[in-house]
Design an enzyme around this catalytic site. Structure first.
Site, short mmCIF file in Angstrom:
data_model
loop_
_atom_site.label_atom_id
_atom_site.label_comp_id
_atom_site.label_asym_id
_atom_site.label_seq_id
_atom_site.Cartn_x
_atom_site.Cartn_y
_atom_site.Cartn_z
N GLY A 112 -20.12 11.93 36.96
CA GLY A 112 -19.12 12.40 38.07
C GLY A 112 -19.67 12.90 39.34
O GLY A 112 -19.30 13.37 40.30
N SER A 141 -21.62 7.15 34.63
CA SER A 141 -20.10 7.52 33.90
C SER A 141 -19.97 6.51 32.71
O SER A 141 -20.64 5.56 32.78
CB SER A 141 -19.23 7.25 35.23
OG SER A 141 -18.92 5.81 35.21
N CYS A 142 -19.13 6.73 32.23
CA CYS A 142 -18.60 5.94 30.97
C CYS A 142 -18.38 4.40 31.23
O CYS A 142 -18.93 3.48 30.94
CB CYS A 142 -17.27 6.59 30.30
SG CYS A 142 -16.08 6.89 31.13
N ASN A 143 -17.50 4.10 32.30
CA ASN A 143 -17.34 2.77 32.64
C ASN A 143 -18.60 2.09 33.37
O ASN A 143 -18.94 0.89 32.68
CB ASN A 143 -16.38 2.88 33.77
CG ASN A 143 -14.77 3.01 33.14
OD1 ASN A 143 -14.84 2.40 32.21
ND2 ASN A 143 -14.10 3.85 33.73
N ARG A 170 -7.95 4.71 30.82
CA ARG A 170 -7.13 5.91 30.24
C ARG A 170 -6.63 7.12 31.17
O ARG A 170 -7.73 7.24 32.15
CB ARG A 170 -7.69 6.49 29.10
CG ARG A 170 -9.21 7.02 29.37
CD ARG A 170 -8.92 8.59 29.77
NE ARG A 170 -10.15 9.42 29.84
CZ ARG A 170 -10.41 9.68 30.94
NH1 ARG A 170 -9.74 9.35 32.27
NH2 ARG A 170 -11.72 10.52 31.09
N GLY A 196 -18.53 -0.82 40.74
CA GLY A 196 -19.38 -2.00 41.27
C GLY A 196 -20.69 -1.28 41.91
O GLY A 196 -21.60 -1.21 41.53
N HIS A 221 -10.91 3.14 27.73
CA HIS A 221 -10.82 2.17 28.73
C HIS A 221 -11.09 0.78 28.12
O HIS A 221 -11.47 0.59 27.01
CB HIS A 221 -11.90 2.31 29.89
CG HIS A 221 -11.96 4.04 30.27
ND1 HIS A 221 -10.91 4.42 31.13
CD2 HIS A 221 -13.00 4.95 30.34
CE1 HIS A 221 -11.51 5.67 31.62
NE2 HIS A 221 -12.63 5.94 30.75
N GLN A 303 -14.44 6.86 26.55
CA GLN A 303 -14.78 7.49 27.59
C GLN A 303 -15.34 8.83 27.07
O GLN A 303 -16.28 9.34 27.34
CB GLN A 303 -13.65 7.86 28.26
CG GLN A 303 -12.79 8.77 27.99
CD GLN A 303 -11.68 8.34 27.04
OE1 GLN A 303 -11.51 7.09 26.60
NE2 GLN A 303 -10.39 9.02 26.42
P1 NAD Z 1 -14.93 18.89 30.96
O1 NAD Z 1 -13.92 19.54 31.83
O2 NAD Z 1 -14.11 18.50 29.56
O3 NAD Z 1 -16.06 19.84 30.61
C1 NAD Z 1 -16.42 20.61 31.78
C2 NAD Z 1 -17.23 22.00 31.02
O4 NAD Z 1 -17.82 22.84 32.13
C3 NAD Z 1 -15.98 23.14 30.99
O5 NAD Z 1 -15.77 23.55 29.72
C4 NAD Z 1 -15.86 24.00 32.17
O6 NAD Z 1 -15.39 25.23 31.80
C5 NAD Z 1 -17.27 24.10 32.20
N1 NAD Z 1 -17.83 24.64 33.47
C6 NAD Z 1 -17.01 24.72 34.46
N2 NAD Z 1 -17.69 25.28 35.59
C7 NAD Z 1 -18.91 25.42 35.16
C8 NAD Z 1 -20.16 25.82 35.77
N3 NAD Z 1 -20.37 26.37 36.98
N4 NAD Z 1 -21.24 25.89 34.82
C9 NAD Z 1 -21.19 25.42 33.77
N5 NAD Z 1 -20.24 24.98 33.06
C10 NAD Z 1 -18.93 25.02 33.98
O7 NAD Z 1 -15.44 17.61 31.59
P2 NAD Z 1 -16.15 16.52 31.27
O8 NAD Z 1 -14.96 15.66 30.66
O9 NAD Z 1 -17.08 16.87 29.76
O10 NAD Z 1 -16.89 16.20 32.31
C11 NAD Z 1 -18.27 16.54 32.32
C12 NAD Z 1 -19.35 15.44 33.33
O11 NAD Z 1 -19.13 14.42 32.61
C13 NAD Z 1 -18.45 14.99 34.66
O12 NAD Z 1 -19.28 14.80 35.49
C14 NAD Z 1 -17.61 13.70 34.24
O13 NAD Z 1 -17.36 12.98 35.35
C15 NAD Z 1 -18.70 13.17 33.29
N6 NAD Z 1 -17.92 12.13 32.32
C16 NAD Z 1 -16.90 12.38 31.54
C17 NAD Z 1 -16.25 11.81 31.02
C18 NAD Z 1 -14.93 11.64 30.51
O14 NAD Z 1 -14.25 10.66 30.28
N7 NAD Z 1 -14.56 12.99 29.80
C19 NAD Z 1 -17.04 10.47 30.57
C20 NAD Z 1 -18.25 10.19 31.21
C21 NAD Z 1 -18.81 11.07 32.06
#
Ligand code: NAD
Length: 341
Positions: A112, A141-143, A170, A196, A221, A303
């Site tokens: 992210g 990221s996942c994709n 999704r 890409g 996805h 994902q």
């Molecule tokens: P999420 O919202 O499920 O979890 C994030 C957590 O961090 C939450 O519990 C939130 O309360 C907490 N948080 C908020 N502010 C914070 C801070 N200052 N310090 C520490 N924690 C804090 O998010 P996620 O889906 O787990 O995504 C996390 C990262 O992983 C992002 O960069 C996202 O793009 C990436 N990602 C997500 C996915 C997905 O599909 N969910 C897949 C691959 C990568």
């Protein structure tokens, strides 16, 4: 060798999985998790005995009121770790990065965040060795992870003249109730999409263009791929065999009657590996076709979990805990019960 002390800051969808995965590794120890507020996930962390440190603008009083013991402010966790895996929401990692830098602790960020947050973007099959001794690494990221894994198989064996992928995304993760699946199909008006260029943070010379649409599901996805190969194999059998021989790919045969992502996730729920996750790229034998130099294939990406083993391998690369990417992948996958080919 002493185990690497790992902290996980941000305990949501990705963070809780990474934390659990760390506890299963023979060469790592979890020193704590950073959580902003009490929740069912914080309760589970406490039940698992993970020290909870208060992150972001969280308050001790809130945790006390919930009856959840805390181990101190997140700064204390950061100070006690060899590496922090930042799993905070998109863009928050960039704020947190200042703390890691100030503490002189190594850090891993998620997809992210923009690529410039770290010294390099990482995928275990593609560029494990580039992460050796790095201070900061970004797990894509996942994709992008799914596409980079597929490129790790295709590029060296058959070469790529051009690659087009449509990402059928999704709409939300299953636990998200603030943005449910939408009733419709929503094109992403970013042409081509950012995926890409993100793949090119790992394969700089790959001619890949991606587009994306969002659909009403929470179950994975799906990538629809069309690759023009430079040195095509005689038939799809060679491609299927190569994917089947590679770690972190799972192929379904026609007799398994897996029509789509509902059966893939049901299969994941049936597997005895703790979480009902599918950390591999999922392909179908019937969904791979070679026609001259054109390769077509579908792949499904879970994902919520695909990046979890990648975070573990990134730690191993940064700390020199494995002699090769293959060795690290084998250790990680054994610990996470991901079947090996
Ligand atoms: P999420 O919202 O499920 O979890 C994030 C957590 O961090 C939450 O519990 C939130 O309360 C907490 N948080 C908020 N502010 C914070 C801070 N200052 N310090 C520490 N924690 C804090 O998010 P996620 O889906 O787990 O995504 C996390 C990262 O992983 C992002 O960069 C996202 O793009 C990436 N990602 C997500 C996915 C997905 O599909 N969910 C897949 C691959 C990568």
């Amino acid at each position: 060798m002493a185990k690497v002390k790992v902290a996980v800051n941000g305990y949501g969808t990705i963070g809780k999985r990474v934390a659990d995965a760390v506890t299963l590794q023979p060469d790592m120890v979890l020193v704590g998790i950073g959580k902003t507020r009490p929740s069912f996930e914080a309760r589970r962390a406490a039940e698992r005995g993970y020290p909870i440190f208060i992150a972001g603008n969280g308050s001790k009083a809130d945790f006390d009121a919930a009856g959840l013991a805390t181990a101190g402010p997140v700064d204390a966790m950061i100070a006690s770790a060899d590496v922090v895996v930042d799993c905070a929401p998109e863009k928050v990692g960039r704020e947190n990065a200042k703390k890691y830098l100030a503490a002189g602790v190594r850090a891993i960020f998620q997809g992210g965040e923009k690529a410039d947050i770290a010294e390099m973007s990482f995928n275990a099959l593609a560029n494990f060795d580039r992460a050796r001794d790095r201070k900061t690494v970004r797990v894509v990221s996942c994709n992008t992870t799914g596409l980079a894994r597929a490129a790790s198989v295709i590029v060296p064996h058959w070469g790529v003249t051009a690659w087009e992928a449509t990402i059928v995304r999704r709409a939300a993760d299953p636990a998200e109730s603030n943005r449910g699946p939408i009733n419709g199909i929503v094109p992403t008006f970013e042409l081509p999409s950012h995926h890409g260029p993100d793949v090119r943070t790992i394969f700089p010379d790959l001619r890949i263009a991606t587009t994306a649409v969002v659909v009403p599901t929470t179950l994975m996805h799906v990538h629809v791929n069309h690759v023009i190969l430079t040195r095509p194999p005689a038939d799809a059998g060679a491609v299927i065999a190569r994917f089947r021989q590679t770690a972190r790919f799972h192929l379904f045969a026609p007799w398994e009657h897996v029509d789509g992502t509902p059966q893939v996730m049901e299969y994941a729920r049936d597997r005895p590996n703790g979480r009902p996750d599918m950390m591999e790229n999922v392909l179908w034998d019937a969904g791979v076709r070679v026609d001259g130099s054109d390769l077509y294939f579908f792949q499904a990406i879970h994902q919520e979990s695909i990046v979890v083993p990648e975070n573990i391998d990134a730690i191993r690369a940064m700390f020199g805990l494995a002699e090769s990417g293959a060795a690290s992948i084998a250790t990680t996958d054994r610990a996470l019960s991901i079947p090996t080919p």
